[in-house]
Enzyme design. Structure first.
Site, PDB file in Angstrom:
ATOM      1  N   ASP A 170      -0.829 -10.151   4.219  1.00 10.85           N
ATOM      2  CA  ASP A 170      -0.576  -8.667   4.001  1.00 10.85           C
ATOM      3  C   ASP A 170       0.570  -8.977   3.626  1.00 10.85           C
ATOM      4  O   ASP A 170       1.072  -9.326   3.363  1.00 10.85           O
ATOM      5  CB  ASP A 170      -1.121  -8.613   5.417  1.00 10.85           C
ATOM      6  CG  ASP A 170      -1.360  -6.993   5.084  1.00 10.85           C
ATOM      7  OD1 ASP A 170      -2.250  -6.481   4.883  1.00 10.85           O
ATOM      8  OD2 ASP A 170      -0.133  -6.526   6.383  1.00 10.85           O
TER       9      ASP A 170
ATOM     10  N   ASP B  55       1.760  -4.751   3.933  1.00  8.38           N
ATOM     11  CA  ASP B  55       3.123  -3.888   4.309  1.00  8.38           C
ATOM     12  C   ASP B  55       2.773  -4.253   5.241  1.00  8.38           C
ATOM     13  O   ASP B  55       1.808  -4.878   6.226  1.00  8.38           O
ATOM     14  CB  ASP B  55       1.781  -2.345   4.680  1.00  8.38           C
ATOM     15  CG  ASP B  55       1.594  -1.915   3.054  1.00  8.38           C
ATOM     16  OD1 ASP B  55       2.469  -1.043   3.089  1.00  8.38           O
ATOM     17  OD2 ASP B  55       0.783  -1.429   2.187  1.00  8.38           O
TER      18      ASP B  55
ATOM     19  N   ASP C 250       0.302  -9.231   9.889  1.00  3.35           N
ATOM     20  CA  ASP C 250       1.319  -8.113  10.902  1.00  3.35           C
ATOM     21  C   ASP C 250       0.781  -7.375  12.196  1.00  3.35           C
ATOM     22  O   ASP C 250       1.236  -6.540  12.973  1.00  3.35           O
ATOM     23  CB  ASP C 250       2.143  -6.998  10.324  1.00  3.35           C
ATOM     24  CG  ASP C 250       1.462  -5.922   9.592  1.00  3.35           C
ATOM     25  OD1 ASP C 250       1.912  -4.952  10.131  1.00  3.35           O
ATOM     26  OD2 ASP C 250       0.811  -5.618   8.288  1.00  3.35           O
TER      27      ASP C 250
END
Length: 265
Positions: free
Chosen positions: A16, A18, A215
């Site tokens: 990922d 961001d 995250d």
């Protein structure tokens, strides 16, 4: 730099962006060195993002600015996945889009006629909702009217927030819930936790043992679970260790940062 035993077990990684590789315009601690070490060890990398605000080229440029070599093939965006879906299933229809200019281009490039800014916007046959920093009330009004009239209803995700240096900003889900509540309908989701982004990344990476790193439990880990892929969690974004406690299957690793997760020492 040497890799952790966890990182050494895998041939390729889907990461990922961001909250994992960067926050705002800054890399997370040690992220650039970690990606370089993975490449030096012969590991294959792909990046899969639910962020609908930018074009694929913009993400590639951002990676290069951080010192991470990447090509268009390395980055899988929810905008690209949306374009592929619309081109296959809804080409030739009209659309109203809540989203950034690059997202509207994805819809137009899929063969739909975008009605934003016209008197026919509220009668669009397809409504697409995505995160944007330029939301106005009229967007919600037009989208709600079109959905209540029976338009196909799609969204790029349900992420309620996304991480920025000063905290969590409202994400696609915060906008989407307004249209869903006003229309009484639920959108079809294109991005994570749906598996399409990871499936596309795997197609590009090829065969090999794969680790997904993100995250968020509800998007990154859930998408990995849908694809039956191993997943690991970093805590630089929106999730704590406690958030991961009840998730099944459990992540194979949890690190404060990408570097702690994948770099030895």
């Amino acid at each position: 730099m040497p890799l952790t035993a966890l990182a050494a077990r895998y041939d390729q990684f889907i990461l990922d962006l961001d909250g994992c590789v960067w926050i705002g315009g800054e890399p997370t601690p040690g992220a650039v060195e970690t990606l370089e070490a993975l490449r030096d060890a012969g590991k294959r990398l792909a990046f899969a993002t639910n962020d609908p605000r930018s074009a694929t080229e913009d993400y590639v440029r951002r990676l290069w600015r951080l010192g991470v070599k990447a090509s268009l093939r390395d980055v899988v965006t929810v905008g690209g996945a949306l374009q592929h879906l619309l081109a296959e299933t809804r080409s030739g229809r009209t659309a109203f889009v809540i989203g950034s200019p690059p997202l509207r281009r994805h819809v137009a490039d899929a063969g739909l006629r975008v009605l934003n800014g016209t008197d026919l916007a509220s009668r669009a046959e397809v409504v697409v909702v995505a995160g944007t920093e330029d939301l106005v009330y009229d967007d919600l009004r037009q989208a709600t009217l079109a959905v209540r009239r029976g338009a196909d209803f799609l969204a790029t995700g349900r992420d309620p927030t996304y991480p920025q240096p000063d905290g969590l900003w409202p994400g696609t889900g915060a906008i989407l819930v307004a249209v869903e509540y006003a229309s009484g309908r639920t959108a079809e989701i294109v991005g994570k936790p749906q598996p399409q982004l990871l499936r596309t990344a795997l197609d590009r990476l090829g065969d090999g043992r794969t680790l997904v790193v993100g995250d968020r439990v509800d998007t990154d880990l859930a998408a990995a679970a849908a694809m039956r892929l191993d997943a690991a969690l970093v805590l630089t974004g929106e999730t704590s260790r406690a958030d991961a406690d009840g998730f099944e299957p459990k992540p194979v690793g949890i690190g404060e940062t990408l570097a702690e997760l994948l770099l030895a020492g």
